[in-house]
Design a protein around this motif. Structure first.
Motif, PDB file in Angstrom:
ATOM      1  N   ASP A  19      40.675  50.231  34.512  1.00 25.64           N
ATOM      2  CA  ASP A  19      41.679  50.887  33.659  1.00 25.64           C
ATOM      3  C   ASP A  19      42.523  51.887  34.458  1.00 25.64           C
ATOM      4  O   ASP A  19      43.696  52.095  34.153  1.00 25.64           O
ATOM      5  N   GLN A  20      41.911  52.502  35.479  1.00 26.12           N
ATOM      6  CA  GLN A  20      42.628  53.450  36.326  1.00 26.12           C
ATOM      7  C   GLN A  20      43.483  52.739  37.389  1.00 26.12           C
ATOM      8  O   GLN A  20      44.191  53.399  38.143  1.00 26.12           O
ATOM      9  N   GLY A  21      43.381  51.415  37.434  1.00 23.27           N
ATOM     10  CA  GLY A  21      44.163  50.650  38.401  1.00 23.27           C
ATOM     11  C   GLY A  21      43.622  50.710  39.818  1.00 23.27           C
ATOM     12  O   GLY A  21      44.361  50.465  40.777  1.00 23.27           O
ATOM     13  N   LEU A  22      42.331  51.003  39.972  1.00 22.50           N
ATOM     14  CA  LEU A  22      41.747  51.137  41.302  1.00 22.50           C
ATOM     15  C   LEU A  22      41.000  49.898  41.773  1.00 22.50           C
ATOM     16  O   LEU A  22      40.830  49.694  42.979  1.00 22.50           O
ATOM     17  N   VAL A  23      40.531  49.091  40.821  1.00 20.59           N
ATOM     18  CA  VAL A  23      39.849  47.836  41.164  1.00 20.59           C
ATOM     19  C   VAL A  23      40.327  46.736  40.227  1.00 20.59           C
ATOM     20  O   VAL A  23      40.898  47.000  39.168  1.00 20.59           O
ATOM     21  N   MET A  24      40.068  45.512  40.649  1.00 23.24           N
ATOM     22  CA  MET A  24      40.303  44.358  39.779  1.00 23.24           C
ATOM     23  C   MET A  24      39.124  43.411  39.950  1.00 23.24           C
ATOM     24  O   MET A  24      38.520  43.333  41.022  1.00 23.24           O
ATOM     25  N   ARG A  25      38.781  42.756  38.856  1.00 26.25           N
ATOM     26  CA  ARG A  25      37.670  41.802  38.883  1.00 26.25           C
ATOM     27  C   ARG A  25      38.217  40.389  38.798  1.00 26.25           C
ATOM     28  O   ARG A  25      39.144  40.128  38.034  1.00 26.25           O
ATOM     29  N   GLN A  26      37.620  39.515  39.590  1.00 29.58           N
ATOM     30  CA  GLN A  26      38.041  38.117  39.605  1.00 29.58           C
ATOM     31  C   GLN A  26      36.801  37.235  39.603  1.00 29.58           C
ATOM     32  O   GLN A  26      35.765  37.606  40.170  1.00 29.58           O
ATOM     33  N   ALA A  27      36.945  36.071  38.988  1.00 29.94           N
ATOM     34  CA  ALA A  27      35.838  35.115  38.995  1.00 29.94           C
ATOM     35  C   ALA A  27      35.596  34.645  40.420  1.00 29.94           C
ATOM     36  O   ALA A  27      36.533  34.439  41.194  1.00 29.94           O
ATOM     37  N   ASP A  28      34.323  34.494  40.773  1.00 30.66           N
ATOM     38  CA  ASP A  28      33.946  33.976  42.083  1.00 30.66           C
ATOM     39  C   ASP A  28      34.393  32.519  42.164  1.00 30.66           C
ATOM     40  O   ASP A  28      34.178  31.753  41.219  1.00 30.66           O
ATOM     41  N   PRO A  29      35.026  32.104  43.262  1.00 32.15           N
ATOM     42  CA  PRO A  29      35.505  30.724  43.361  1.00 32.15           C
ATOM     43  C   PRO A  29      34.381  29.689  43.372  1.00 32.15           C
ATOM     44  O   PRO A  29      34.590  28.535  42.984  1.00 32.15           O
ATOM     45  N   VAL A  30      33.181  30.079  43.767  1.00 30.43           N
ATOM     46  CA  VAL A  30      32.050  29.153  43.814  1.00 30.43           C
ATOM     47  C   VAL A  30      31.257  29.172  42.511  1.00 30.43           C
ATOM     48  O   VAL A  30      30.813  28.135  42.025  1.00 30.43           O
TER      49      VAL A  30
END
Length: 149
Positions: free
Chosen positions: A82-93
């Protein structure tokens, strides 16, 4: 209860002193960040430190390194997102696994927060010799080892 049990000075006990010390160290770093205008808690700092060392860790790896439950880590990551410091992404594997990456703003914070943390360490170790600090670390390592079995 034996009278010797009542003679125990809880205020001079190692657990009490370590607990008080940790509390004060956390409060000191939180205050230093706040005074410098950063809305970063010690918990967020620990996550950011781990990501600065190795970006793209899984949520579970961060929870393990942080020593918290997956739920607590998730809430913490949500706030950092929410603070714009990280982003989460699905693992490609493994799409069930989420990887956490620093944003540009999250990466920039390293140069701003690390000097503040170093100032905090300098302040809290003032007038303590390097030899005494090394002894303290050895004792804490041994206590930790004893507790882990």
């Amino acid at each position: 209860m034996a009278s010797s049990d009542l003679d125990y000075d809880i205020d001079d006990s190692l657990p009490r002193m370590m607990g008080t010390c940790v509390k004060l160290m956390r409060e000191s770093l939180n205050a230093r960040f706040q005074d410098a205008g950063y809305d970063i808690t010690i918990e967020q700092w620990i996550v950011l430190l781990n990501l600065w060392r190795q970006d793209g860790l899984s949520q579970q790896a961060l929870a393990d390194r942080y020593g918290r439950s997956k739920v607590a880590a998730f809430k913490l990551l949500e706030k950092l997102e929410d603070q714009g410091l990280v982003m989460r992404q699905a693992d490609p594997v493994d799409a069930r696994c989420k990887r956490v990456f620093l944003t540009t703003d999250g990466k920039k914070l390293q140069a701003e927060l690390v000097p503040l943390a170093k100032e905090n360490i300098t302040a809290m170790t003032r007038d303590i010799s390097q030899a005494d600090l090394e002894t303290a670390k050895q004792v804490i390592r041994k206590v930790t080892s004893n507790l882990l079995g």
